[in-house]
Design a protein around this motif. Structure first.
Motif, short mmCIF file in Angstrom:
data_model
loop_
_atom_site.label_atom_id
_atom_site.label_comp_id
_atom_site.label_asym_id
_atom_site.label_seq_id
_atom_site.Cartn_x
_atom_site.Cartn_y
_atom_site.Cartn_z
N LEU A 112 47.41 28.59 55.87
CA LEU A 112 47.77 29.87 55.27
C LEU A 112 47.26 29.90 53.83
O LEU A 112 46.84 28.89 53.27
N LEU B 242 48.47 31.34 49.94
CA LEU B 242 49.69 31.70 49.22
C LEU B 242 49.61 33.04 48.53
O LEU B 242 50.61 33.77 48.44
N SER C 131 53.26 34.85 61.94
CA SER C 131 53.80 35.62 60.83
C SER C 131 55.19 36.09 61.22
O SER C 131 55.65 35.83 62.35
N GLY D 70 50.67 34.12 53.45
CA GLY D 70 51.77 33.61 54.25
C GLY D 70 51.51 33.61 55.73
O GLY D 70 52.27 33.01 56.50
N THR D 71 50.43 34.28 56.17
CA THR D 71 50.10 34.33 57.60
C THR D 71 49.31 33.08 57.97
O THR D 71 48.23 32.84 57.44
N ARG E 124 59.23 29.17 58.57
CA ARG E 124 59.73 29.43 57.21
C ARG E 124 59.74 28.13 56.39
O ARG E 124 59.42 28.14 55.19
N GLN F 134 56.27 27.52 55.12
CA GLN F 134 55.95 28.37 53.97
C GLN F 134 56.55 27.81 52.68
O GLN F 134 55.88 27.77 51.65
N ARG F 135 57.80 27.39 52.76
CA ARG F 135 58.45 26.84 51.57
C ARG F 135 57.79 25.54 51.13
O ARG F 135 57.60 25.30 49.92
N ALA G 179 54.57 26.35 49.36
CA ALA G 179 54.81 26.86 48.01
C ALA G 179 55.16 25.73 47.05
O ALA G 179 54.69 25.72 45.89
#
Length: 249
Positions: free
Chosen positions: A36, A38, A57, A77-78, A165, A168-169, A172
């Motif tokens: 992905l 960011l 997503s 994010g995808t 999720r 994603q975190r 990040a």
């Protein structure tokens, strides 16, 4: 015609050409390394062959067919995975040129690698060049990304978005320390381009088109052919705002 440019491509976008990998992965599918971005939207313009892009997503799992003339794009994010269906060739347009090359792209490696920046960098970074050692490392990287991706996809298809999720975190957290450097790239690239347009509009509003006196044309050609990108063999351009090749550090 000027062959070297101080101006970025329109909109300060990034540009490359990809021939999707034909390496078979653990699930029997041939293709690239799922990942992905960011802060960057990415677009595929298909110029030849057949294939697909698989995405994860908040709206679930999708398998988007790709054929000549198709355009597909995915927002930050995808998770996306380019799939080879037969001589797939794609022109890639990337928002915020320079940021993906500076680490904005994060692979879907297993959680234990994402939790350790040094291990992540070791798995994500390729040796220089385009020889067999680099190819072997690119394939190992792809296989690690597919391993993590299949776990995320299985959960998402089953209605559990928790692992997605969590990824994603983790992504990040992995890039947080790079944000100040990214902000400088953005200010010098995409933001400066937009502000230049505003200044030109102001000049036109006052009836002063003097800035048009600097009009010119540019031409360039790929500066590296057949590099090992995230999704396939990658023809790259050394244009303002970009750094070659992709790096994880």
């Amino acid at each position: 015609m000027v062959t070297r440019t101080e101006d970025p491509l329109p909109g300060a976008i990034g540009l490359s050409h990809l021939s999707a990998y034909d390496w078979e992965a653990a699930d029997g599918v041939c293709g690239g390394s799922p990942h992905l971005h960011l802060v960057c939207t990415e677009a595929y313009v298909v110029t030849g062959g057949r294939g697909a892009v698989q995405t994860l997503s908040p709206d679930g799992y999708r398998d988007i067919p790709l054929r000549p003339g198709s355009v597909a794009w995915f927002t930050p994010g995808t998770v996306h995975r380019m799939v080879q269906g037969g001589d797939l060739r794609v022109t890639v347009l990337m928002q915020n040129s320079g940021l993906p090359e500076a680490g904005d792209a994060v692979f879907t490696f297993p959680p234990e690698l994402l939790a350790d920046p040094e291990r992540y960098a070791a798995a994500a970074t390729l040796p220089p060049g385009t020889g067999p050692d680099t190819e072997a490392a690119a394939r190992r990287r792809r296989d690690l990304a597919v391993e993590g991706y299949l776990t995320l996809r299985e959960a998402l298809v089953a209605g559990d978005d928790g692992p997605y999720r969590d990824f994603q975190r983790a992504a990040a957290r992995l890039v947080r320390d790079r944000v100040p450097a990214w902000r400088e790239l953005w200010r010098a690239g995409a933001r400066a381009t937009a502000e230049r347009t505003g200044a030109q509009l102001d000049a036109l509003a006052t009836g002063d088109p003097a800035y048009l006196g600097g009009a010119t044309a540019y031409a360039t050609a790929p500066t590296r052919l057949g590099g090992f990108g995230m999704c396939g063999r990658r023809d790259e351009y050394a244009l303002p705002g970009t750094t070659l090749p992709y790096r994880a550090d």
